[in-house]
Design a protein around this motif. Sequence first.
Motif, PDB file in Angstrom:
ATOM      1  N   GLY A  12       0.806  -1.221   0.000  1.00  0.00           N
ATOM      2  CA  GLY A  12       0.000   0.000   0.000  1.00  0.00           C
ATOM      3  C   GLY A  12       0.836   1.267   0.000  1.00  0.00           C
ATOM      4  N   SER A  13       0.341   2.241   0.751  1.00  0.00           N
ATOM      5  CA  SER A  13       0.941   3.572   0.670  1.00  0.00           C
ATOM      6  C   SER A  13       2.309   3.639   1.354  1.00  0.00           C
ATOM      7  N   GLY A  14       2.521   2.790   2.345  1.00  0.00           N
ATOM      8  CA  GLY A  14       3.862   2.697   2.906  1.00  0.00           C
ATOM      9  C   GLY A  14       4.203   3.736   3.951  1.00  0.00           C
ATOM     10  N   THR A  15       3.230   4.132   4.772  1.00  0.00           N
ATOM     11  CA  THR A  15       3.583   5.106   5.820  1.00  0.00           C
ATOM     12  C   THR A  15       4.485   4.470   6.881  1.00  0.00           C
ATOM     13  N   ASN A  16       4.331   3.171   7.118  1.00  0.00           N
ATOM     14  CA  ASN A  16       5.258   2.507   8.052  1.00  0.00           C
ATOM     15  C   ASN A  16       6.666   2.459   7.480  1.00  0.00           C
ATOM     16  N   ALA A  88       5.221  -4.549   5.947  1.00  0.00           N
ATOM     17  CA  ALA A  88       4.601  -3.283   6.350  1.00  0.00           C
ATOM     18  C   ALA A  88       3.393  -3.059   5.452  1.00  0.00           C
ATOM     19  N   GLY A  89       2.301  -3.728   5.804  1.00  0.00           N
ATOM     20  CA  GLY A  89       1.122  -3.654   4.959  1.00  0.00           C
ATOM     21  C   GLY A  89       1.276  -4.491   3.703  1.00  0.00           C
ATOM     22  N   ILE A 109       3.665  -6.094  11.300  1.00  0.00           N
ATOM     23  CA  ILE A 109       2.971  -5.210  12.240  1.00  0.00           C
ATOM     24  C   ILE A 109       1.478  -5.334  11.997  1.00  0.00           C
ATOM     25  N   HIS A 110       0.736  -5.388  13.100  1.00  0.00           N
ATOM     26  CA  HIS A 110      -0.715  -5.592  12.996  1.00  0.00           C
ATOM     27  C   HIS A 110      -1.425  -4.555  13.869  1.00  0.00           C
ATOM     28  N   PRO A 111      -2.493  -3.930  13.331  1.00  0.00           N
ATOM     29  CA  PRO A 111      -3.137  -2.840  14.075  1.00  0.00           C
ATOM     30  C   PRO A 111      -4.167  -3.317  15.102  1.00  0.00           C
ATOM     31  N   HIS A 172      -2.153   4.361  13.739  1.00  0.00           N
ATOM     32  CA  HIS A 172      -1.008   4.498  12.831  1.00  0.00           C
ATOM     33  C   HIS A 172       0.139   5.248  13.495  1.00  0.00           C
ATOM     34  N   GLU A 175       1.877   2.764  15.502  1.00  0.00           N
ATOM     35  CA  GLU A 175       2.614   1.837  14.621  1.00  0.00           C
ATOM     36  C   GLU A 175       3.955   2.436  14.217  1.00  0.00           C
TER      37      GLU A 175
END
Length: 205
Positions: A12-16, A88-89, A109-111, A172, A175
């Motif tokens: 996805g967008s990759g904020t992590n 990461a997603g 990583i899991h929310p 987030h 995270e």
Amino acid sequence: MSAFRIVVLASGSGTNLQAILDGLHGQGLVEVVGVGSDKPAAGALERGRRAGVETAVFAAASFEDRGARDRAMGDWIESLETDLVVLAGYMQLLSAAFVARFRNRVVNIHPALLPAFPGLDAIGQALAAGVQTTGVTVHFVDEGVDTGPVIAQREVAVPPGVAREELEEAVHAVEHELYSEAIRMIAEGRVRIDPGDPRRVAVDD
Ligand code: GRF
């Protein structure tokens, strides 16, 4: 000492990924040496490129099956002399052969506070369940979905009537802190799976 080499896989967008690039990468301890994705348009790939990191796409359609895809991805990861694979997603299931090949060298990583709310839409699951507290888990990846040994967890409060977007933002933010902290501990060699109880992870001070 040479840097601890990580490959980040993201769909996805990759904020992590961005938090890892901003907070850890290139400061001596940890080097992001590759960003891989199953989605050619993933924002994470662009973030990797912008940071000057090698990127690669392993799209399902380009391979006969998941095993073949994971073998190619594993070969790429090994070619980069990777110490740790960081999900990461990454929204694809990894084959058992991939998990075995990189045993105890893949983290996710899991929310949510596992084992609560595994699988898809963990934040929606927490809201639907009406819990007062949810959180974030970093864990080693095993053959199951969100079932591997837990490395770190942190709580996030769910205020009554909170909007979904607000809770997502709070999760987030946690995270982005917790993943870098956990990867740093692993890179420092402080994280061990207890040989007497492989479900349990010990963290040295
Ligand atoms: C995060 O919520 C993570 O916990 C989950 O997928 C999401 C990825 O978000 N596994 P981002 O692409 O890092 O922004």
